[in-house]
Design a protein around this motif. Structure first.
Motif, PDB file in Angstrom:
ATOM      1  N   VAL A  70      43.406  17.927  60.727  1.00 25.93           N
ATOM      2  CA  VAL A  70      42.732  18.596  61.784  1.00 25.93           C
ATOM      3  C   VAL A  70      41.570  17.813  62.564  1.00 25.93           C
ATOM      4  N   ARG A  71      42.098  17.373  63.699  1.00 24.43           N
ATOM      5  CA  ARG A  71      40.908  16.503  64.411  1.00 24.43           C
ATOM      6  C   ARG A  71      40.363  17.177  65.652  1.00 24.43           C
ATOM      7  N   LEU A  72      39.123  17.259  65.813  1.00 24.14           N
ATOM      8  CA  LEU A  72      38.724  18.088  66.850  1.00 24.14           C
ATOM      9  C   LEU A  72      37.809  16.946  67.730  1.00 24.14           C
ATOM     10  N   ALA A  73      38.218  16.487  68.739  1.00 23.91           N
ATOM     11  CA  ALA A  73      37.491  15.374  69.696  1.00 23.91           C
ATOM     12  C   ALA A  73      36.066  15.933  69.866  1.00 23.91           C
ATOM     13  N   GLY A  74      35.216  14.933  69.640  1.00 28.26           N
ATOM     14  CA  GLY A  74      33.738  15.087  69.755  1.00 28.26           C
ATOM     15  C   GLY A  74      33.015  15.851  68.635  1.00 28.26           C
ATOM     16  N   PHE A  75      33.867  16.438  67.753  1.00 29.51           N
ATOM     17  CA  PHE A  75      33.264  17.063  66.656  1.00 29.51           C
ATOM     18  C   PHE A  75      33.489  16.532  65.359  1.00 29.51           C
ATOM     19  N   GLY A  76      34.839  16.278  64.961  1.00 29.63           N
ATOM     20  CA  GLY A  76      34.956  15.629  63.741  1.00 29.63           C
ATOM     21  C   GLY A  76      36.676  15.956  63.105  1.00 29.63           C
ATOM     22  N   SER A  77      36.840  15.539  62.069  1.00 33.93           N
ATOM     23  CA  SER A  77      37.850  15.841  61.514  1.00 33.93           C
ATOM     24  C   SER A  77      38.050  16.325  60.093  1.00 33.93           C
ATOM     25  N   PHE A  78      38.963  17.145  59.925  1.00 34.88           N
ATOM     26  CA  PHE A  78      39.018  17.704  58.499  1.00 34.88           C
ATOM     27  C   PHE A  78      40.209  17.086  57.881  1.00 34.88           C
ATOM     28  N   GLU A  79      40.395  16.647  56.470  1.00 38.80           N
ATOM     29  CA  GLU A  79      41.407  16.390  55.754  1.00 38.80           C
ATOM     30  C   GLU A  79      41.641  16.829  54.521  1.00 38.80           C
ATOM     31  N   THR A  80      42.798  16.900  53.913  1.00 41.80           N
ATOM     32  CA  THR A  80      42.817  17.313  52.406  1.00 41.80           C
ATOM     33  C   THR A  80      42.787  16.006  51.748  1.00 41.80           C
ATOM     34  N   ARG A  81      42.097  16.003  50.356  1.00 41.90           N
ATOM     35  CA  ARG A  81      42.109  14.896  49.752  1.00 41.90           C
ATOM     36  C   ARG A  81      42.430  15.545  48.053  1.00 41.90           C
ATOM     37  N   GLU A  82      43.258  14.542  47.571  1.00 42.42           N
ATOM     38  CA  GLU A  82      43.901  15.118  46.343  1.00 42.42           C
ATOM     39  C   GLU A  82      42.742  14.640  45.154  1.00 42.42           C
ATOM     40  N   ARG A  83      42.558  15.494  44.358  1.00 46.05           N
ATOM     41  CA  ARG A  83      41.785  15.234  43.083  1.00 46.05           C
ATOM     42  C   ARG A  83      42.489  15.005  41.738  1.00 46.05           C
ATOM     43  N   ALA A  84      42.442  14.211  41.137  1.00 47.03           N
ATOM     44  CA  ALA A  84      43.454  14.046  39.926  1.00 47.03           C
ATOM     45  C   ALA A  84      42.753  14.708  38.716  1.00 47.03           C
ATOM     46  N   ALA A  85      43.653  15.111  37.816  1.00 49.05           N
ATOM     47  CA  ALA A  85      43.271  15.772  36.660  1.00 49.05           C
ATOM     48  C   ALA A  85      42.346  14.925  35.949  1.00 49.05           C
ATOM     49  N   ASP A 142      41.479  30.411  61.324  1.00 48.94           N
ATOM     50  CA  ASP A 142      42.908  30.649  60.497  1.00 48.94           C
ATOM     51  C   ASP A 142      44.009  29.414  60.862  1.00 48.94           C
ATOM     52  N   VAL A 143      43.962  28.902  61.671  1.00 49.50           N
ATOM     53  CA  VAL A 143      44.680  27.954  62.270  1.00 49.50           C
ATOM     54  C   VAL A 143      44.368  26.714  61.572  1.00 49.50           C
ATOM     55  N   ILE A 144      43.199  26.447  61.531  1.00 43.90           N
ATOM     56  CA  ILE A 144      42.674  25.342  60.988  1.00 43.90           C
ATOM     57  C   ILE A 144      42.949  25.415  59.370  1.00 43.90           C
ATOM     58  N   ALA A 145      42.815  26.348  58.633  1.00 37.97           N
ATOM     59  CA  ALA A 145      43.070  26.691  57.521  1.00 37.97           C
ATOM     60  C   ALA A 145      44.441  26.501  57.037  1.00 37.97           C
ATOM     61  N   GLU A 146      45.542  26.823  57.734  1.00 35.34           N
ATOM     62  CA  GLU A 146      47.038  26.863  57.568  1.00 35.34           C
ATOM     63  C   GLU A 146      47.209  25.643  57.823  1.00 35.34           C
ATOM     64  N   THR A 147      46.767  24.745  58.789  1.00 36.82           N
ATOM     65  CA  THR A 147      47.207  23.584  59.020  1.00 36.82           C
ATOM     66  C   THR A 147      46.767  22.741  57.742  1.00 36.82           C
ATOM     67  N   LEU A 148      45.624  22.798  57.385  1.00 40.99           N
ATOM     68  CA  LEU A 148      44.975  22.024  56.130  1.00 40.99           C
ATOM     69  C   LEU A 148      46.071  22.626  54.860  1.00 40.99           C
ATOM     70  N   ALA A 149      46.309  23.631  54.785  1.00 41.80           N
ATOM     71  CA  ALA A 149      47.104  24.231  53.585  1.00 41.80           C
ATOM     72  C   ALA A 149      48.687  23.405  53.669  1.00 41.80           C
ATOM     73  N   LYS A 150      49.032  23.152  54.819  1.00 45.76           N
ATOM     74  CA  LYS A 150      50.367  22.361  54.829  1.00 45.76           C
ATOM     75  C   LYS A 150      50.078  20.887  54.510  1.00 45.76           C
ATOM     76  N   GLY A 151      48.909  20.481  54.448  1.00 52.96           N
ATOM     77  CA  GLY A 151      48.730  19.099  54.149  1.00 52.96           C
ATOM     78  C   GLY A 151      48.374  18.289  55.236  1.00 52.96           C
ATOM     79  N   ASP A 152      48.263  18.714  56.467  1.00 57.33           N
ATOM     80  CA  ASP A 152      48.046  18.061  57.862  1.00 57.33           C
ATOM     81  C   ASP A 152      46.515  17.976  58.073  1.00 57.33           C
TER      82      ASP A 152
END
Length: 91
Positions: free
Chosen positions: A42-57, A30-40
């Motif tokens: 999420v980096r988890l050391a040794g695991f990977g990073s999640f980021e949001t990407r804008e897709r154009a119309a 839930d914390v990961i999802a909320e952080t991504l929803a805010k546009g921030d």
């Protein structure tokens, strides 16, 4: 592997009950999802990073009818695995 399977594996490796582990895993997701929803990111050391990407119309096409349709702009989530995770997966 499901969220419940992950919680059971965590419970087996720690001194936490399966139900408590499931709550903890759920809260972490839930914390990961909320952080991504805010546009921030999420980096988890040794695991990977999640980021949001804008897709154009854009304009798409219905494959059955060939009719053009408008596809709205959207935000998607991307994941990039850390080198440590890649090494673990590849042996």
């Amino acid at each position: 592997m499901t969220k419940k399977d992950i919680a059971q594996a965590v419970a087996a490796r720690t001194d936490v009950s399966a139900s408590a582990a499931e709550e903890i895993i759920g809260a972490a997701f839930d914390v990961i999802a909320e952080t991504l929803a805010k546009g921030d990111d999420v980096r988890l050391a040794g695991f990977g990073s999640f980021e949001t990407r804008e897709r154009a119309a854009r304009t798409g096409r219905n494959p059955q009818t060939g009719e053009e349709i408008a596809i709205a702009a959207s935000t998607s989530v991307g994941f990039k695995a850390a080198a440590q995770l890649k090494r673990a997966v590849n042996g």
